[in-house]
Write a protein that holds these residues in place. Structure first.
Motif, PDB file in Angstrom:
ATOM      1  N   TRP A  52       0.956  -1.223   0.022  1.00  0.00           N
ATOM      2  CA  TRP A  52       0.014  -0.113  -0.063  1.00  0.00           C
ATOM      3  C   TRP A  52       0.941   1.293   0.108  1.00  0.00           C
ATOM      4  CZ3 TRP A  52      -0.832  -3.870   3.916  1.00  0.00           C
ATOM      5  CH2 TRP A  52      -0.085  -3.352   4.695  1.00  0.00           C
ATOM      6  N   GLY A  97      -6.507   1.615  12.140  1.00  0.00           N
ATOM      7  CA  GLY A  97      -6.035   1.242  10.513  1.00  0.00           C
ATOM      8  C   GLY A  97      -7.520   1.051   9.779  1.00  0.00           C
ATOM      9  N   GLY A  98      -8.302   1.843  10.273  1.00  0.00           N
ATOM     10  CA  GLY A  98      -9.819   1.707   9.629  1.00  0.00           C
ATOM     11  C   GLY A  98     -10.027   2.109   8.222  1.00  0.00           C
ATOM     12  N   GLY A  99      -8.824   2.212   7.400  1.00  0.00           N
ATOM     13  CA  GLY A  99      -8.968   2.646   6.016  1.00  0.00           C
ATOM     14  C   GLY A  99      -9.995   3.819   5.876  1.00  0.00           C
ATOM     15  N   SER A 124     -15.326   2.131   6.776  1.00  0.00           N
ATOM     16  CA  SER A 124     -16.650   1.741   6.311  1.00  0.00           C
ATOM     17  C   SER A 124     -17.222   0.933   7.482  1.00  0.00           C
ATOM     18  CB  SER A 124     -16.528   0.682   4.933  1.00  0.00           C
ATOM     19  OG  SER A 124     -15.408  -0.077   4.952  1.00  0.00           O
ATOM     20  N   VAL A 125     -16.332   0.293   8.169  1.00  0.00           N
ATOM     21  CA  VAL A 125     -17.002  -0.466   9.415  1.00  0.00           C
ATOM     22  C   VAL A 125     -17.272   0.484  10.511  1.00  0.00           C
ATOM     23  CG1 VAL A 125     -16.567  -2.374  11.273  1.00  0.00           C
ATOM     24  CG2 VAL A 125     -15.321  -2.490   8.939  1.00  0.00           C
ATOM     25  N   ASP A 167      -5.776   6.244  10.306  1.00  0.00           N
ATOM     26  CA  ASP A 167      -4.989   5.549   9.375  1.00  0.00           C
ATOM     27  C   ASP A 167      -4.190   6.232   8.735  1.00  0.00           C
ATOM     28  OD1 ASP A 167      -4.442   3.953   6.567  1.00  0.00           O
ATOM     29  OD2 ASP A 167      -6.317   2.751   7.262  1.00  0.00           O
ATOM     30  N   LEU A 168      -3.289   5.963   7.775  1.00  0.00           N
ATOM     31  CA  LEU A 168      -2.254   6.649   7.408  1.00  0.00           C
ATOM     32  C   LEU A 168      -2.754   7.837   6.502  1.00  0.00           C
ATOM     33  CD1 LEU A 168       0.262   3.781   5.931  1.00  0.00           C
ATOM     34  CD2 LEU A 168       0.388   5.039   8.128  1.00  0.00           C
ATOM     35  N   GLN A 219      -4.866   7.386   3.265  1.00  0.00           N
ATOM     36  CA  GLN A 219      -6.146   6.920   3.364  1.00  0.00           C
ATOM     37  C   GLN A 219      -7.219   7.742   4.089  1.00  0.00           C
ATOM     38  OE1 GLN A 219      -7.846   3.856   2.628  1.00  0.00           O
ATOM     39  NE2 GLN A 219      -5.959   3.671   1.441  1.00  0.00           N
ATOM     40  N   HIS A 250      -2.731   8.475  11.806  1.00  0.00           N
ATOM     41  CA  HIS A 250      -2.043   7.929  12.759  1.00  0.00           C
ATOM     42  C   HIS A 250      -1.492   6.455  12.230  1.00  0.00           C
ATOM     43  CE1 HIS A 250      -0.768   6.103  16.309  1.00  0.00           C
ATOM     44  NE2 HIS A 250      -1.547   5.123  16.290  1.00  0.00           N
ATOM     45  N   PHE A 260       0.094   3.120  13.266  1.00  0.00           N
ATOM     46  CA  PHE A 260      -0.030   2.155  14.598  1.00  0.00           C
ATOM     47  C   PHE A 260       1.193   1.737  14.858  1.00  0.00           C
ATOM     48  CE2 PHE A 260      -2.282  -0.639  10.967  1.00  0.00           C
ATOM     49  CZ  PHE A 260      -1.240  -1.096  10.676  1.00  0.00           C
ATOM     50  N   PHE A 261       2.116   1.975  14.440  1.00  0.00           N
ATOM     51  CA  PHE A 261       3.448   1.597  15.063  1.00  0.00           C
ATOM     52  C   PHE A 261       4.169   2.505  16.102  1.00  0.00           C
ATOM     53  CE2 PHE A 261       3.564  -1.198  11.294  1.00  0.00           C
ATOM     54  CZ  PHE A 261       3.361  -2.223  12.091  1.00  0.00           C
ATOM     55  N   ARG A 318     -10.114  -4.225  11.959  1.00  0.00           N
ATOM     56  CA  ARG A 318     -10.737  -5.149  10.958  1.00  0.00           C
ATOM     57  C   ARG A 318      -9.594  -5.721   9.916  1.00  0.00           C
ATOM     58  NH1 ARG A 318     -14.479  -5.809   6.165  1.00  0.00           N
ATOM     59  NH2 ARG A 318     -13.028  -4.520   5.248  1.00  0.00           N
ATOM     60  N   GLN A 319      -9.105  -6.838   9.862  1.00  0.00           N
ATOM     61  CA  GLN A 319      -8.362  -7.388   8.921  1.00  0.00           C
ATOM     62  C   GLN A 319      -7.143  -6.480   8.857  1.00  0.00           C
ATOM     63  OE1 GLN A 319     -11.251  -7.998   5.557  1.00  0.00           O
ATOM     64  NE2 GLN A 319     -10.868  -9.958   6.080  1.00  0.00           N
ATOM     65  N   ASP A 342      -2.204  -8.858   7.777  1.00  0.00           N
ATOM     66  CA  ASP A 342      -1.450  -8.125   6.850  1.00  0.00           C
ATOM     67  C   ASP A 342       0.297  -8.313   7.548  1.00  0.00           C
ATOM     68  OD1 ASP A 342      -3.228  -7.411   4.989  1.00  0.00           O
ATOM     69  OD2 ASP A 342      -3.428  -5.596   5.839  1.00  0.00           O
ATOM     70  N   TRP A 343       0.405  -8.795   8.689  1.00  0.00           N
ATOM     71  CA  TRP A 343       1.699  -8.464   9.281  1.00  0.00           C
ATOM     72  C   TRP A 343       2.003  -9.851   9.874  1.00  0.00           C
ATOM     73  CZ3 TRP A 343       3.932  -3.834   8.786  1.00  0.00           C
ATOM     74  CH2 TRP A 343       3.023  -2.770   8.196  1.00  0.00           C
TER      75      TRP A 343
END
Ligand SMILES: C[S@@+](CC[C@H](N)C(=O)[O-])C[C@H]1O[C@@H](n2cnc3c(N)ncnc32)[C@H](O)[C@@H]1O
Length: 454
Positions: free
Chosen positions: A221, A272-274, A277-278, A295-296, A299, A325, A327-328, A342-343, A347-348
């Protein structure tokens, strides 16, 4: 007669027969018929019905096991190898907008010569590609060289007319997550898969097969954000953005969060909510709570547009906050009622998983909860769902009857990010190592893993 003396072929056919009856009854109880494969897809209230879903999965698992049992083993294996052509042919047709052209042609279909003039692709290639898929029940050949949509192929449409696509080619995958995912699968994923063996044999050489194939240290991404990749970036956002709405029933998220037992103004953080949408689903169900979508930066730019279109008021009233934000880094929202992801963690690899969860643990209060919406990986020998076990002679987990089918997702995660779906033991252990106790798992199309602070 003991179970293992029952003829497995007969047992498989019995499963198919019994479950077909269950399926037909579920539809007829709703004054509907089991949808015909010949007619373009139309949504029904039974799409996520648990009885229909369970019955479909048993039929699919039994049918594939029947094929694997009776087909010549060489032909069966050759069929598996051909999977790359499923991906490549679907990707081609989506790329050249064949689904939209056929939609406009209607049920009588279109001759490949006309398709050829509309797409600028040689008709003999088109005929072969469409026939390959029609032979596998995607599209139908209504008369020699004339193709039309069926139930499956109609889902490849991008939710836009050809005129709209021509006016705005860069946005043609907006709101079309399946078409967007097909292009990603046939482009970045297929390319990255060429480095699969090399990576597995020597995982120290790069973060993931994708990084070897594209010669980049960046996550996919981040790489899509490089100049010149606007189309790729936009379809990646689309593939993610609408997946929550298109693929998952909202109850997964509303019940996973237990919003009805939270207090008004409690804060929910979508990490990391994109585009969020959730959160949009949750905010409709629990309008008294407050939400932060993180999210970054890139996004969050897309998220602003998404909320402008879907619920601007939630932003202007401050009920939903959009926050850039990483998340690291330390989590800025302290003592939230719920942090959910969510999902994300699929990815990690484990090391990064621990870092993300440890940052949340440092920000959490004594009563904060952590909810992960992820898939539960199962050993083939394992049946962890709360429902009845898969009947003999199906695989216990139950093979391709899983929802959604895990092998594709797992292969994709490994190839693109060296991520993975995890087993119950892995969630428990990694949670413990990050300061969280796994308190409950609510199984579903995505499971809700509910943690409390240790
Ligand atoms: C698979 S998407 C899931 C998005 C969202 N949770 C959903 O389900 O729609 C993964 C998301 O993680 C975000 N992400 C990746 N690295 C991140 C980081 N370091 N900090 C915050 N978000 C990140 C990506 O931008 C992307 O939106």
């Amino acid at each position: 007669m003991s179970t293992n003396q029952v003829d497995p072929l007969k047992a498989l056919i019995d499963i198919i027969t019994a479950q077909t009856t269950v399926l037909q009854s579920a539809y007829s109880n709703n004054n509907l018929q089991v949808p015909s494969i010949d007619v373009p897809f139309q949504s029904t209230p039974l799409e996520f019905n648990p009885v229909v879903t369970a019955s479909r999965h048993l039929i699919v698992a039994a049918a594939l096991q029947l094929i694997a049992t009776v087909q010549s083993p060489i032909e069966f294996i050759q069929g598996r190898l051909g999977g790359i052509y499923d991906t490549a042919t679907l990707g081609l047709l989506v790329d050249i907008n064949v689904p939209e052209i056929l939609k406009e042609a209607g049920p009588q279909g279109l001759h490949v010569n006309k398709l050829s003039s509309a797409t600028n692709v040689d008709s003999s290639y088109l005929a072969r590609v469409l026939r390959y898929l029609a032979t596998r029940h995607i599209f139908k050949e209504v008369s020699p060289d004339v193709f039309a949509h069926n139930r499956l192929s109609s889902l490849l449409n991008k939710a836009k007319s050809m005129e709209e696509i021509e006016e705005n080619p860069i946005g043609r995958f907006d709101n079309a997550p399946l078409a967007a995912f097909i292009r990603i699968a046939s482009d970045e994923l297929l390319n990255a898969s060429t480095a699969f063996t090399s990576f597995i044999k020597n995982p120290q050489q790069a973060s993931a097969p994708f990084n070897i194939a594209y010669n980049t240290p960046k996550k996919m991404w981040e790489w899509t954000e490089e100049p010149g990749r606007e189309v790729v970036s936009r379809r990646f956002t689309s593939a993610i953005k609408d997946t929550a709405r298109a693929m998952y029933p909202p109850e997964i998220f509303t019940s996973g969060l237990d919003g009805n037992i939270l207090q008004p103004n409690d804060v929910i953080v979508d990490v990391g909510g994109g585009v969020g949408s959730v959160t949009l689903t949750l905010q409709k169900a629990y309008p008294d709570l407050r939400y932060v979508v993180q999210d970054l930066e890139q996004q969050i730019v897309a998220a602003r547009k998404f909320w402008d279109e879907n619920n601007l008021r939630a932003i202007t009233t401050g009920q939903v906050q959009l926050q850039a934000h990483d998340f690291f880094k330390p989590q800025p929202v302290k003592d939230a009622a719920v942090y959910f992801l969510r999902q994300i963690i699929h990815d990690w690899p484990d090391e990064e998983y621990r870092k993300i969860l440890t940052n949340l643990r440092s920000a959490a209060g004594a009563h904060s909860k952590l909810v992960l919406f992820e898939m539960l990986a199962k050993h083939v020998t394992e049946d962890l769902d709360s429902g009845p076990s898969a009947p003999y002679p199906l695989l216990p987990n139950p093979g391709v009857g899983q929802d959604p089918p895990q092998p594709l997702i797992c292969r994709c995660l490994l190839t693109m990010y060296n991520g993975k779906e995890r087993t119950y033991e892995e969630y428990t252990q990694l949670g413990k190592e990050s300061g969280w106790k796994l308190e409950e798992v609510r199984p579903g199309k995505l499971s809700a893993f509910i943690f409390i602070p240790i």
